[in-house]
Design a protein around this motif. Sequence first.
Motif, PDB file in Angstrom:
ATOM      1  N   SER A 188     -13.223   0.608  -7.753  1.00  0.00           N
ATOM      2  CA  SER A 188     -12.687   0.911  -6.559  1.00  0.00           C
ATOM      3  C   SER A 188     -13.301   2.306  -5.867  1.00  0.00           C
ATOM      4  N   PHE A 195      -9.504   2.477  -0.791  1.00  0.00           N
ATOM      5  CA  PHE A 195      -8.890   3.012  -1.627  1.00  0.00           C
ATOM      6  C   PHE A 195      -8.554   4.648  -1.820  1.00  0.00           C
ATOM      7  N   CYS A 203     -10.096  -4.207 -10.867  1.00  0.00           N
ATOM      8  CA  CYS A 203     -10.733  -5.054 -10.215  1.00  0.00           C
ATOM      9  C   CYS A 203     -10.457  -6.441 -10.858  1.00  0.00           C
TER      10      CYS A 203
END
Length: 368
Positions: A188, A195, A203
């Motif tokens: 991320s 994010f 993920c």
Amino acid sequence: IIVRFGSSKIDTDLINRIERAIGQKPHRFLRRGIFFSHRDMDQILDAYENKKSFYLYTGRGPSSQAMHVGHLIPFIFTKWLQEVFDVPLVIQLTDDEKYLWKDLTTEKAYEYARENAKDIIACGFDMNKTFIFSDLDYLGTSTGFYRNIVKVQKHVTFNQVKGIFGFTDSDCIGKISFPAIQAAPSFSSSFPQIFNGKENIQCLIPCAIDQDPYFRMTRDVAPRIGQPKPALLHSVFFPALQGAQTKMSASDPNSSIFLTDTPKQIKTKINKHAFSGGRDTIEEHRKYGGNCDVDVSFMYLTFFLEDDDRLEQLKQAYTSGELLTGELKKVLIETLQPLIAAHQERRKQVTDEMVKQFMTPRKLAFEF
């Protein structure tokens, strides 16, 4: 494959658990075993049930302007996942990879990426929840993305990539370092604008099974660079018209149904080229029945026909010999023609401005 790759089978228990989590019938790709294998999907469901967020990542290698129906499989499924779980999605267009592997200029590779983006957007993704990026573009603008690439590069040896991808000493160094670029979107922190710099968001990657080696490598590296391992959902290969043993090729227009095909082309291709599981003569076919396991028209229907009962009826009728190959092909033609026409209609509505908006690094409609 599951045994060889060490992944887990998507079994009835997992499918039932997904159904309970989302409160609706699972996608036909799950019901029919088209997405058949996973890594850590149970962790994703744990997170979701505990109101913790995750995000989706999938991609496309833009090697030509024309995409075929097989290329849509991960996107159709990813769109469904995004809708039922309501999570952010990043889509990587690996135009850098295609430049390294194919005889393309960087300009051409980037142009293909933008053209493919139009087909992807035409699948109906929500702009407020989806970021599509070209590696050639995004890598230069994102601090987080390149940092993750370098971390992965430091932790994977030349011997490892040779073992995984079969590189040789005469391959250019770009190919050798490319797997790190495909690995980085699994973290991320590669998308600080989405994010908010958070590094611990897991993920989930829906992809065809041939992409698994990249992510086995990624999962191996993740804990060593302090990142969560990505979870995966693997789909089967989409068969070429000539049968499951042959490879679909963008350079052979008859090996698949392209998203640019006219209704007439679709009809001709299926009638002429779709490998049949039928018998040599009508008499034999009526007597012994057809083989759905090798019949390409039937395989394509398992991907694109939504109605389970109708699919089962066709299977029984074809296996018993009641339904002939020509009749089965007709059902497929009538299924694909409207589907592709609708896709073409939606693609026409996708402007360059929309592509630009989807591909601009920005905050999405989620708070992190």
